[in-house]
Design a protein around this motif. Sequence first.
Motif, PDB file in Angstrom:
ATOM      1  N   ARG A  56       0.821  -1.228   0.000  1.00  0.00           N
ATOM      2  CA  ARG A  56       0.000   0.000   0.000  1.00  0.00           C
ATOM      3  C   ARG A  56       0.852   1.274   0.000  1.00  0.00           C
ATOM      4  NH1 ARG A  56      -3.001  -3.276   3.556  1.00  0.00           N
ATOM      5  NH2 ARG A  56      -4.953  -3.928   2.628  1.00  0.00           N
ATOM      6  N   ALA A  57       1.935   1.249  -0.741  1.00  0.00           N
ATOM      7  CA  ALA A  57       2.822   2.414  -0.795  1.00  0.00           C
ATOM      8  C   ALA A  57       3.093   2.788  -2.259  1.00  0.00           C
ATOM      9  CB  ALA A  57       4.128   2.117  -0.059  1.00  0.00           C
ATOM     10  N   PRO A  58       2.170   3.505  -2.883  1.00  0.00           N
ATOM     11  CA  PRO A  58       2.430   3.926  -4.265  1.00  0.00           C
ATOM     12  C   PRO A  58       3.616   4.882  -4.312  1.00  0.00           C
ATOM     13  CG  PRO A  58       0.485   5.035  -3.395  1.00  0.00           C
ATOM     14  CD  PRO A  58       0.906   4.022  -2.369  1.00  0.00           C
ATOM     15  N   ASP A  59       4.395   4.782  -5.367  1.00  0.00           N
ATOM     16  CA  ASP A  59       5.544   5.690  -5.503  1.00  0.00           C
ATOM     17  C   ASP A  59       5.088   7.136  -5.691  1.00  0.00           C
ATOM     18  OD1 ASP A  59       7.458   3.695  -5.239  1.00  0.00           O
ATOM     19  OD2 ASP A  59       7.687   3.403  -7.394  1.00  0.00           O
ATOM     20  N   TRP A  60       4.022   7.342  -6.450  1.00  0.00           N
ATOM     21  CA  TRP A  60       3.579   8.694  -6.783  1.00  0.00           C
ATOM     22  C   TRP A  60       2.123   8.923  -6.408  1.00  0.00           C
ATOM     23  CZ3 TRP A  60       6.888  12.345  -8.224  1.00  0.00           C
ATOM     24  CH2 TRP A  60       8.106  11.949  -8.754  1.00  0.00           C
ATOM     25  N   ASN A  61       1.838  10.121  -5.973  1.00  0.00           N
ATOM     26  CA  ASN A  61       0.458  10.584  -5.826  1.00  0.00           C
ATOM     27  C   ASN A  61       0.468  12.077  -6.125  1.00  0.00           C
ATOM     28  OD1 ASN A  61       0.766  12.103  -3.239  1.00  0.00           O
ATOM     29  ND2 ASN A  61       1.279  10.069  -2.486  1.00  0.00           N
ATOM     30  N   ALA A  62      -0.627  12.553  -6.657  1.00  0.00           N
ATOM     31  CA  ALA A  62      -0.690  13.970  -7.035  1.00  0.00           C
ATOM     32  C   ALA A  62      -2.150  14.401  -7.097  1.00  0.00           C
ATOM     33  CB  ALA A  62      -0.026  14.183  -8.394  1.00  0.00           C
ATOM     34  N   SER A  63      -2.349  15.687  -7.008  1.00  0.00           N
ATOM     35  CA  SER A  63      -3.689  16.237  -7.182  1.00  0.00           C
ATOM     36  C   SER A  63      -3.585  17.597  -7.867  1.00  0.00           C
ATOM     37  CB  SER A  63      -4.413  16.373  -5.844  1.00  0.00           C
ATOM     38  OG  SER A  63      -3.773  17.327  -5.021  1.00  0.00           O
ATOM     39  N   LEU A  64      -4.630  17.930  -8.569  1.00  0.00           N
ATOM     40  CA  LEU A  64      -4.743  19.218  -9.231  1.00  0.00           C
ATOM     41  C   LEU A  64      -6.200  19.637  -9.103  1.00  0.00           C
ATOM     42  CD1 LEU A  64      -3.625  21.479 -11.101  1.00  0.00           C
ATOM     43  CD2 LEU A  64      -4.299  20.032 -13.036  1.00  0.00           C
ATOM     44  N   GLY A  65      -6.417  20.847  -8.644  1.00  0.00           N
ATOM     45  CA  GLY A  65      -7.796  21.259  -8.447  1.00  0.00           C
ATOM     46  C   GLY A  65      -7.982  22.754  -8.530  1.00  0.00           C
ATOM     47  N   SER A  66      -9.255  23.118  -8.486  1.00  0.00           N
ATOM     48  CA  SER A  66      -9.593  24.539  -8.535  1.00  0.00           C
ATOM     49  C   SER A  66     -10.836  24.779  -7.693  1.00  0.00           C
ATOM     50  CB  SER A  66      -9.846  24.988  -9.974  1.00  0.00           C
ATOM     51  OG  SER A  66     -10.969  24.301 -10.484  1.00  0.00           O
ATOM     52  N   SER A  67     -10.968  26.008  -7.266  1.00  0.00           N
ATOM     53  CA  SER A  67     -12.143  26.445  -6.526  1.00  0.00           C
ATOM     54  C   SER A  67     -12.504  27.838  -7.041  1.00  0.00           C
ATOM     55  CB  SER A  67     -11.850  26.496  -5.028  1.00  0.00           C
ATOM     56  OG  SER A  67     -12.963  26.960  -4.319  1.00  0.00           O
ATOM     57  N   TYR A  68     -13.754  27.989  -7.425  1.00  0.00           N
ATOM     58  CA  TYR A  68     -14.218  29.256  -7.966  1.00  0.00           C
ATOM     59  C   TYR A  68     -15.418  29.720  -7.149  1.00  0.00           C
ATOM     60  CZ  TYR A  68     -15.751  32.760 -11.343  1.00  0.00           C
ATOM     61  OH  TYR A  68     -16.115  33.927 -11.944  1.00  0.00           O
ATOM     62  N   THR A  69     -15.426  30.975  -6.728  1.00  0.00           N
ATOM     63  CA  THR A  69     -16.545  31.506  -5.946  1.00  0.00           C
ATOM     64  C   THR A  69     -17.254  32.612  -6.725  1.00  0.00           C
ATOM     65  OG1 THR A  69     -15.128  33.113  -4.813  1.00  0.00           O
ATOM     66  CG2 THR A  69     -15.451  30.991  -3.739  1.00  0.00           C
ATOM     67  N   VAL A  70     -18.569  32.662  -6.517  1.00  0.00           N
ATOM     68  CA  VAL A  70     -19.413  33.680  -7.141  1.00  0.00           C
ATOM     69  C   VAL A  70     -20.295  34.260  -6.045  1.00  0.00           C
ATOM     70  CG1 VAL A  70     -21.212  34.140  -8.838  1.00  0.00           C
ATOM     71  CG2 VAL A  70     -19.448  32.429  -9.319  1.00  0.00           C
ATOM     72  N   ASN A  71     -20.195  35.560  -5.816  1.00  0.00           N
ATOM     73  CA  ASN A  71     -21.022  36.211  -4.799  1.00  0.00           C
ATOM     74  C   ASN A  71     -22.469  36.302  -5.268  1.00  0.00           C
ATOM     75  OD1 ASN A  71     -18.999  36.691  -2.881  1.00  0.00           O
ATOM     76  ND2 ASN A  71     -18.267  38.437  -4.084  1.00  0.00           N
ATOM     77  N   THR A  72     -23.361  36.224  -4.276  1.00  0.00           N
ATOM     78  CA  THR A  72     -24.792  36.392  -4.566  1.00  0.00           C
ATOM     79  C   THR A  72     -25.268  37.684  -3.910  1.00  0.00           C
ATOM     80  OG1 THR A  72     -25.622  35.283  -2.579  1.00  0.00           O
ATOM     81  CG2 THR A  72     -25.064  33.877  -4.463  1.00  0.00           C
ATOM     82  N   THR A  73     -26.514  38.001  -4.082  1.00  0.00           N
ATOM     83  CA  THR A  73     -27.074  39.205  -3.459  1.00  0.00           C
ATOM     84  C   THR A  73     -27.689  38.894  -2.094  1.00  0.00           C
ATOM     85  OG1 THR A  73     -29.163  38.816  -4.583  1.00  0.00           O
ATOM     86  CG2 THR A  73     -27.565  40.279  -5.675  1.00  0.00           C
ATOM     87  N   PHE A  74     -27.525  37.684  -1.587  1.00  0.00           N
ATOM     88  CA  PHE A  74     -28.168  37.262  -0.343  1.00  0.00           C
ATOM     89  C   PHE A  74     -27.165  36.982   0.773  1.00  0.00           C
ATOM     90  CE2 PHE A  74     -30.803  35.752  -3.890  1.00  0.00           C
ATOM     91  CZ  PHE A  74     -31.923  36.527  -3.675  1.00  0.00           C
ATOM     92  N   SER A  75     -26.094  37.769   0.882  1.00  0.00           N
ATOM     93  CA  SER A  75     -25.051  37.577   1.902  1.00  0.00           C
ATOM     94  C   SER A  75     -24.518  36.155   1.903  1.00  0.00           C
ATOM     95  CB  SER A  75     -25.585  37.924   3.300  1.00  0.00           C
ATOM     96  OG  SER A  75     -25.977  39.269   3.358  1.00  0.00           O
ATOM     97  N   SER A  76     -24.306  35.639   0.726  1.00  0.00           N
ATOM     98  CA  SER A  76     -23.755  34.299   0.579  1.00  0.00           C
ATOM     99  C   SER A  76     -23.004  34.228  -0.745  1.00  0.00           C
ATOM    100  CB  SER A  76     -24.867  33.246   0.630  1.00  0.00           C
ATOM    101  OG  SER A  76     -25.778  33.457  -0.427  1.00  0.00           O
ATOM    102  N   TYR A  77     -22.354  33.099  -0.969  1.00  0.00           N
ATOM    103  CA  TYR A  77     -21.642  32.906  -2.235  1.00  0.00           C
ATOM    104  C   TYR A  77     -21.708  31.442  -2.632  1.00  0.00           C
ATOM    105  CZ  TYR A  77     -17.761  31.360   0.741  1.00  0.00           C
ATOM    106  OH  TYR A  77     -16.989  30.706   1.670  1.00  0.00           O
ATOM    107  N   TRP A  78     -21.563  31.216  -3.933  1.00  0.00           N
ATOM    108  CA  TRP A  78     -21.461  29.870  -4.473  1.00  0.00           C
ATOM    109  C   TRP A  78     -19.989  29.510  -4.592  1.00  0.00           C
ATOM    110  CZ3 TRP A  78     -25.415  26.631  -5.052  1.00  0.00           C
ATOM    111  CH2 TRP A  78     -26.692  27.156  -5.163  1.00  0.00           C
ATOM    112  N   ARG A  79     -19.666  28.273  -4.256  1.00  0.00           N
ATOM    113  CA  ARG A  79     -18.297  27.770  -4.444  1.00  0.00           C
ATOM    114  C   ARG A  79     -18.380  26.530  -5.324  1.00  0.00           C
ATOM    115  NH1 ARG A  79     -16.434  26.922   0.710  1.00  0.00           N
ATOM    116  NH2 ARG A  79     -17.302  24.824   0.677  1.00  0.00           N
ATOM    117  N   LEU A  80     -17.648  26.557  -6.415  1.00  0.00           N
ATOM    118  CA  LEU A  80     -17.572  25.427  -7.329  1.00  0.00           C
ATOM    119  C   LEU A  80     -16.146  24.899  -7.309  1.00  0.00           C
ATOM    120  CD1 LEU A  80     -18.706  23.611  -9.593  1.00  0.00           C
ATOM    121  CD2 LEU A  80     -18.039  25.399 -11.214  1.00  0.00           C
ATOM    122  N   GLY A  81     -15.998  23.632  -7.046  1.00  0.00           N
ATOM    123  CA  GLY A  81     -14.668  23.030  -7.004  1.00  0.00           C
ATOM    124  C   GLY A  81     -14.589  21.804  -7.882  1.00  0.00           C
ATOM    125  N   LEU A  82     -13.436  21.588  -8.473  1.00  0.00           N
ATOM    126  CA  LEU A  82     -13.172  20.419  -9.301  1.00  0.00           C
ATOM    127  C   LEU A  82     -11.745  19.980  -9.013  1.00  0.00           C
ATOM    128  CD1 LEU A  82     -14.219  18.605 -11.662  1.00  0.00           C
ATOM    129  CD2 LEU A  82     -13.084  20.221 -13.202  1.00  0.00           C
TER     130      LEU A  82
END
Length: 167
Positions: A56-82
């Motif tokens: 259970r010891a892989p030589d390699w592991n990696a991740s790549l991701g993003s998070s994007y936020t969009v404000n709303t008019t209701f004192s909140s925001y949307w967060r989209l992540g991949l």
Amino acid sequence: LITPDLQIFATAGYTHARYDKYLDAGCTVRQQEAFAANPNDESSCTQDLSGKVLVRAPDWNASLGSSYTVNTTFSSYWRLGLDLVYTSDFFYSTDLDVENSQGSYTLVNMQLALVDDANRWEVGLRGTNLTNEDYYTGGADLPLIAGAYGGGLQPQSRWSLDLQYNF
């Protein structure tokens, strides 16, 4: 941080995990079958795994991701992540039997959440393994059935609705 609303992250890890000395490791199914075919040998079946990769010891592991936020008019925001999560091949049984090994794989995960500006609450939809990647994280020989193996196949895509409140 690409912009105040867009974050990109990446990780990479390399592990060179090897046994220094492991002289009396258990045998694979095929080694046991070959050993059992020699009735004059009174010793037990073992193998030397010194210098071989750890279970259970892989030589390699990696991740790549993003998070994007969009404000709303209701004192909140949307967060989209991949994100993409990569794991190189590894063995999941201590005898390092190739039948009990997992090839490399990449998982695709996503998140869509509505969060209040004070981060008190969050409602999120999360999806994991969106490409339905088949992969095992564990397994073993099945000694009562000649030449048989068992393994823990991980679920294909999963979705969850999360409600979170911070106090």
